[in-house]
Scaffold this motif. Structure first.
Motif, PDB file in Angstrom:
ATOM      1  N   VAL A 258      -7.707 -48.569  17.357  1.00 22.37           N
ATOM      2  CA  VAL A 258      -8.617 -49.450  16.622  1.00 22.37           C
ATOM      3  C   VAL A 258      -8.684 -49.178  15.032  1.00 22.37           C
ATOM      4  CG1 VAL A 258     -10.981 -50.824  16.211  1.00 22.37           C
ATOM      5  CG2 VAL A 258      -9.972 -50.088  18.688  1.00 22.37           C
ATOM      6  N   ALA A 259      -8.302 -50.010  14.362  1.00 23.80           N
ATOM      7  CA  ALA A 259      -8.309 -50.101  12.816  1.00 23.80           C
ATOM      8  C   ALA A 259      -9.279 -50.916  12.369  1.00 23.80           C
ATOM      9  CB  ALA A 259      -6.976 -50.568  12.396  1.00 23.80           C
ATOM     10  N   VAL A 260     -10.212 -50.504  11.357  1.00 23.34           N
ATOM     11  CA  VAL A 260     -10.870 -51.334  10.506  1.00 23.34           C
ATOM     12  C   VAL A 260     -10.671 -51.497   9.107  1.00 23.34           C
ATOM     13  CG1 VAL A 260     -13.394 -51.431   9.704  1.00 23.34           C
ATOM     14  CG2 VAL A 260     -12.950 -50.902  12.262  1.00 23.34           C
ATOM     15  N   THR A 261     -10.370 -52.692   8.604  1.00 25.60           N
ATOM     16  CA  THR A 261      -9.806 -52.828   7.476  1.00 25.60           C
ATOM     17  C   THR A 261     -10.239 -53.910   6.628  1.00 25.60           C
ATOM     18  OG1 THR A 261      -7.605 -53.320   6.419  1.00 25.60           O
ATOM     19  CG2 THR A 261      -7.868 -54.236   8.464  1.00 25.60           C
ATOM     20  N   GLN A 262     -10.318 -53.822   5.347  1.00 25.72           N
ATOM     21  CA  GLN A 262     -10.884 -55.012   4.348  1.00 25.72           C
ATOM     22  C   GLN A 262      -9.741 -56.087   4.647  1.00 25.72           C
ATOM     23  OE1 GLN A 262     -11.453 -53.127   0.681  1.00 25.72           O
ATOM     24  NE2 GLN A 262     -13.503 -53.979   0.453  1.00 25.72           N
ATOM     25  N   ALA A 263     -10.244 -57.376   4.411  1.00 26.26           N
ATOM     26  CA  ALA A 263      -9.500 -58.477   4.732  1.00 26.26           C
ATOM     27  C   ALA A 263      -7.939 -58.472   3.841  1.00 26.26           C
ATOM     28  CB  ALA A 263     -10.207 -59.774   4.581  1.00 26.26           C
ATOM     29  N   GLY A 264      -8.183 -57.976   2.745  1.00 27.79           N
ATOM     30  CA  GLY A 264      -6.988 -58.222   1.801  1.00 27.79           C
ATOM     31  C   GLY A 264      -5.842 -57.099   2.133  1.00 27.79           C
ATOM     32  N   ALA A 265      -6.106 -56.209   2.954  1.00 28.87           N
ATOM     33  CA  ALA A 265      -4.923 -55.141   3.162  1.00 28.87           C
ATOM     34  C   ALA A 265      -3.836 -56.180   3.912  1.00 28.87           C
ATOM     35  CB  ALA A 265      -5.378 -54.130   4.429  1.00 28.87           C
ATOM     36  N   THR A 266      -2.588 -55.622   3.411  1.00 27.37           N
ATOM     37  CA  THR A 266      -1.333 -56.553   3.936  1.00 27.37           C
ATOM     38  C   THR A 266      -0.903 -55.818   5.501  1.00 27.37           C
ATOM     39  OG1 THR A 266       0.053 -54.897   2.651  1.00 27.37           O
ATOM     40  CG2 THR A 266      -0.564 -56.792   1.483  1.00 27.37           C
ATOM     41  N   LEU A 267      -0.151 -56.619   6.073  1.00 28.45           N
ATOM     42  CA  LEU A 267       0.358 -56.183   7.147  1.00 28.45           C
ATOM     43  C   LEU A 267       0.960 -54.870   7.179  1.00 28.45           C
ATOM     44  CD1 LEU A 267       1.527 -59.208   9.125  1.00 28.45           C
ATOM     45  CD2 LEU A 267      -0.890 -58.108   9.170  1.00 28.45           C
ATOM     46  N   SER A 268       1.831 -54.629   5.919  1.00 28.19           N
ATOM     47  CA  SER A 268       2.850 -53.733   5.749  1.00 28.19           C
ATOM     48  C   SER A 268       1.960 -52.358   5.477  1.00 28.19           C
ATOM     49  CB  SER A 268       3.693 -53.736   4.528  1.00 28.19           C
ATOM     50  OG  SER A 268       4.521 -54.948   4.672  1.00 28.19           O
ATOM     51  N   CYS A 269       0.836 -52.350   4.912  1.00 31.75           N
ATOM     52  CA  CYS A 269      -0.009 -51.455   4.248  1.00 31.75           C
ATOM     53  C   CYS A 269      -0.656 -50.919   5.425  1.00 31.75           C
ATOM     54  CB  CYS A 269      -0.977 -52.143   3.112  1.00 31.75           C
ATOM     55  SG  CYS A 269      -2.421 -50.874   3.024  1.00 31.75           S
ATOM     56  N   LEU A 270      -1.253 -51.837   6.295  1.00 33.11           N
ATOM     57  CA  LEU A 270      -2.017 -51.374   7.624  1.00 33.11           C
ATOM     58  C   LEU A 270      -0.979 -50.744   8.462  1.00 33.11           C
ATOM     59  CD1 LEU A 270      -4.358 -50.929   9.427  1.00 33.11           C
ATOM     60  CD2 LEU A 270      -4.004 -53.190  10.125  1.00 33.11           C
ATOM     61  N   ASP A 271       0.176 -51.270   8.382  1.00 37.25           N
ATOM     62  CA  ASP A 271       1.170 -50.615   9.517  1.00 37.25           C
ATOM     63  C   ASP A 271       1.697 -49.201   9.059  1.00 37.25           C
ATOM     64  OD1 ASP A 271       2.713 -51.346  11.844  1.00 37.25           O
ATOM     65  OD2 ASP A 271       4.530 -51.217  10.577  1.00 37.25           O
ATOM     66  N   ARG A 272       1.794 -49.132   7.691  1.00 38.69           N
ATOM     67  CA  ARG A 272       2.215 -47.701   7.474  1.00 38.69           C
ATOM     68  C   ARG A 272       0.880 -46.693   7.542  1.00 38.69           C
ATOM     69  NH1 ARG A 272       4.340 -50.270   2.700  1.00 38.69           N
ATOM     70  NH2 ARG A 272       2.300 -50.098   1.654  1.00 38.69           N
ATOM     71  N   PHE A 273      -0.327 -47.142   7.577  1.00 40.40           N
ATOM     72  CA  PHE A 273      -1.471 -46.526   7.799  1.00 40.40           C
ATOM     73  C   PHE A 273      -1.305 -45.960   9.088  1.00 40.40           C
ATOM     74  CE2 PHE A 273      -5.750 -45.323   8.488  1.00 40.40           C
ATOM     75  CZ  PHE A 273      -6.345 -44.868   7.157  1.00 40.40           C
ATOM     76  N   VAL A 274      -1.128 -46.822  10.257  1.00 40.14           N
ATOM     77  CA  VAL A 274      -1.589 -46.619  11.523  1.00 40.14           C
ATOM     78  C   VAL A 274      -0.423 -45.819  12.149  1.00 40.14           C
ATOM     79  CG1 VAL A 274      -3.138 -48.409  12.003  1.00 40.14           C
ATOM     80  CG2 VAL A 274      -0.589 -48.766  12.552  1.00 40.14           C
ATOM     81  N   LYS A 275       1.036 -46.200  11.488  1.00 44.85           N
ATOM     82  CA  LYS A 275       2.254 -45.545  11.959  1.00 44.85           C
ATOM     83  C   LYS A 275       2.223 -43.942  11.831  1.00 44.85           C
ATOM     84  CE  LYS A 275       6.133 -48.330  12.275  1.00 44.85           C
ATOM     85  NZ  LYS A 275       6.550 -49.513  11.553  1.00 44.85           N
ATOM     86  N   ALA A 276       1.377 -43.662  10.843  1.00 44.59           N
ATOM     87  CA  ALA A 276       1.262 -42.070  10.779  1.00 44.59           C
ATOM     88  C   ALA A 276       0.649 -41.419  12.179  1.00 44.59           C
ATOM     89  CB  ALA A 276       0.281 -41.471   9.718  1.00 44.59           C
ATOM     90  N   ALA A 277      -0.288 -42.344  12.764  1.00 40.37           N
ATOM     91  CA  ALA A 277      -0.864 -41.950  14.114  1.00 40.37           C
ATOM     92  C   ALA A 277      -0.084 -42.291  15.263  1.00 40.37           C
ATOM     93  CB  ALA A 277      -2.286 -42.182  14.090  1.00 40.37           C
ATOM     94  N   GLY A 278       1.089 -42.967  15.184  1.00 45.65           N
ATOM     95  CA  GLY A 278       1.701 -43.298  16.118  1.00 45.65           C
ATOM     96  C   GLY A 278       1.508 -44.727  16.707  1.00 45.65           C
ATOM     97  N   TYR A 279       0.870 -45.394  15.775  1.00 43.83           N
ATOM     98  CA  TYR A 279       0.751 -46.964  16.355  1.00 43.83           C
ATOM     99  C   TYR A 279       1.358 -47.940  15.290  1.00 43.83           C
ATOM    100  CZ  TYR A 279      -2.995 -45.110  19.541  1.00 43.83           C
ATOM    101  OH  TYR A 279      -3.636 -44.791  20.541  1.00 43.83           O
ATOM    102  N   THR A 280       1.189 -49.016  15.824  1.00 41.21           N
ATOM    103  CA  THR A 280       1.762 -50.314  14.573  1.00 41.21           C
ATOM    104  C   THR A 280       0.936 -51.544  15.046  1.00 41.21           C
ATOM    105  OG1 THR A 280       3.882 -51.437  14.310  1.00 41.21           O
ATOM    106  CG2 THR A 280       3.466 -51.032  16.605  1.00 41.21           C
TER     107      THR A 280
END
Lengths: 442, 442
Positions: free
Chosen positions: B107-129
């Protein structure tokens, strides 16, 4: 609100042509036995067979001040389907048809009273299965699951009904008995016109209307079903095993259930020692020790047994060498015995005494601590000696079934210790006091 | 409603400490170029960085009769993020932080303006997408996706945002700029307390409030990604291939896209012949023939490459011997080229002429017939010769992107033939006139 009178019964029977009988006592008490109708009134149950019937009954009752309680399988654990005063019971038993199925998309359209088992049999013929599964699947109705936003054993894989339900037909309890088509007649996977009102009805527990028909997206029924049981001595190890399962089993992981020592002891009272041994490999030494003990049931479902066997074998080996845990791959012939132990916890609790059930969501890491804190609280509050606190549930979903059972008859001490302490404690831990059961009577 | 004046700009800047500038013209027109602000007013864009800012701006604007258009990546295709009169643009560009991620639950909590790419890079570090993916992922914001209930390429596997979004924080456009916490602060997978109001905001396109923060359930990022392309001469064969894919690829199937002959011709204008050949194996002979021709892109994602290769090999062989279709397994180095062709259809349509885009849901079996009926209708209605009708999209989701492009400049004949015929035709076929794009300006 007034009680149902014979003139009402006659109206249902003669004007609408709908069966209406005195309610069997089993309809007036919930599964836990704790929510029970205490009134002296004669209760009636009406059996509509069509949406039009439901609409006419709603209209009639609204105009005459009669309250309605819709009842599906009456398997809920929060008393939501039991009349508390003189309400009319509206049974969905005769609205149990599966109306259509699209074998290309997996979308089934069904009347609300169809049971999960019945729908599952129907769609299995086309290679699909229902994306939610609950213990009492032979009685749980699709409409009841929608009304309570039921979770169950497959939630971790297939998610909530908010994703799976594509359309609903509902009857409002207004003066016209309005029938709303909320995506039911099209049953599309994507429809971005208008507000998604159907989601409001999912989990609304009959407060907004009566669910009469549902469109549900079913999932592929995979031929390979594998089961691995894992025992751990520490909750941290359970979490470590969960992480390995998510990484190694990934797309085939379909359930990850856990039981603590006391839950297992409760289940053990309902099954044979052989059955317990089948689950824990003889490791379980009863409920008295103060050491932690956890048992996990890891289920996989996939399209290729050969591949799945390789995956669960690798998973088991990683569990054995990694955390302080041991894994056992279950023979196919023993699957039912394993699930029997898991689903016997509730019966064991009930047989032991008066049960206080809490269906809570928590940050996953706090599950053990919540159970331990409850146990400490009861000890400090001088709960009677025969009081057992246990936790089990759906760890992938952050859903803990916290239960306290008291060997004596109903004990006010325990109730006064737990209530409202548990709710405050859950709030403090940023959890929810109702994960998948709903609010119902409470 | 009144235009933004300099005094308002000064308030945002000096009282709130929020940047507020004249809007770049690119913010006043949508991606299609068809929804464009025509007013003479000077437009301003305000850049809040916190939820409190958004609340203060909403309160201020409500009290002064200024309308607000929230704008995420402005990648929508229905003009929903473009001001049509003198509205204030509220950009979410500076609210782009990923705030937390739980590597146990995904589960990721993010501000609304984060892009899909940005969030994806973030969670990929932990093995998620991220469970949804759209072509313009570098610009699409999470909040924009929620506000429009975006579907995209992974919908068939991971379902809609109604299942994936676990919590929202929204700011209402009321006199107090009320901030609602709709499950955001707990971000639980299961919470059955109260009505599920957050779902009302998913797809509400800014009409109910402004999404400021989101809790999203991410999924495991599988190491094995495989691609198979399939060409067919008949839509029935496409459906047969889809059935084989669902059965054989099952749990690893992650996308099933299709393009018809004319869609491919449009894409071909934007890519090299080599790239087209990579997709269709040299089978494609241009857009002129009256024979049907379909190209499918089948993507799989799984935890074990060795297993997935066996599965796609078996799938390819079954396709080759079954329906009248041929399958090609794509080398890993060529994946990007394949997707480039698929995502070039829209650019090709735009380069060809004026585009009329319809994002519709239909019973899957009727997709070909809907495109053919539209083409016939245009021919009968004397559409100009350079008019091309094509269909492509997400066949697993019943989602057809029906497009008509006219080589001449904007042509009223085509518009008058299509509107409202397409909408009536979709309704007649029990589809939806908006599958995943929303309603926006229309």
């Amino acid at each position: 609100m007034r009680p149902v009178e014979f003139v009402d019964v006659e109206f249902f029977r003669k004007q609408l042509g709908v069966e209406c009988t005195r309610a069997d006592p089993s309809r007036l008490v919930d599964w836990t036995g704790q929510v029970k109708n205490q009134s002296d009134t004669t209760h009636y149950v009406v059996y509509p067979t069509t949406t039009r019937h439901v609409s006419c009954i709603a209209r009639y009752c609204v105009s005459r001040g009669i309250a309605i309680v819709p009842q599906g399988g009456n398997t809920g654990l929060v008393g939501g389907s039991v009349p508390l005063a003189a309400e009319l019971l509206l049974s969905l038993d005769r609205m149990a048809s599966v109306e259509s199925f699209d074998d290309l998309t997996g979308v089934a359209v069904t009347q609300a009273g169809a049971t999960l088992s019945c729908l599952d049999r129907f769609v299995k013929a086309a290679g699909y299965t229902v994306p939610l599964d609950l213990g009492p699947r032979d009685r749980v109705t699709v409409g009841g699951a929608v009304a309570t936003n039921a979770g169950g054993l497959r939630f971790g894989r297939y998610g909530s009904l908010h994703g799976s339900i594509l359309g609903l037909e509902v009857v409002l309890a207004d003066e016209r008995g309005t029938v709303l088509d909320l995506g039911l007649s099209t049953a599309l996977m994507k429809d971005n016109t208008g507000y998604h009102l159907r989601n409001l009805f999912i989990g609304s527990e009959g407060t907004l209307g009566i669910v009469t028909r549902c469109a549900l997206r079913c999932v592929i029924d995979y031929p390979s079903v594998q089961l691995v049981t894992v025992t751990c001595r520490d909750f941290e190890d359970v979490l470590a095993v969960l992480k390995i399962a998510k990484r190694e089993l990934g797309e085939i992981l379909s359930a990850f259930e856990f039981l603590d020592r006391e839950s297992l002891a409760m289940a053990a009272s309902q099954v044979t020692q052989d059955e317990v041994d089948g689950l824990v490999g003889g490791e379980f030494v009863g409920g008295d020790s103060s050491d932690e003990f956890y048992c996990c049931i890891v289920e996989c479902r996939g399209s290729c047994e050969e591949h799945d066997l390789v995956k669960i074998d690798r998973f088991s080996r990683l569990v054995d060498v990694g955390p302080n845990a041991s894994a056992r791959i279950v023979d196919h012939g023993d699957h039912d015995r394993i699930w029997k132990v898991r689903t016997s916890v509730s019966a064991g609790l009930k047989a032991f005494g008066t049960v206080f059930k809490f269906d809570i969501s928590l940050p996953t890491r706090e599950m053990h601590e919540m159970v331990a804190a409850t146990r400490r609280r009861l000890e400090q509050g001088d709960a009677p000696p025969g009081t057992v606190t246990c936790g089990f549930g759906h760890i992938m979903d952050g859903n803990l079934h916290l239960n306290v059972t008291v060997a004596d008859r109903f004990d006010d001490t325990v109730k006064s210790i737990l209530d409202p302490w548990v709710f405050k404690e859950v709030k403090r831990r940023k959890g929810s006091i109702s994960a998948e059961h709903g609010i119902g009577w409470y």
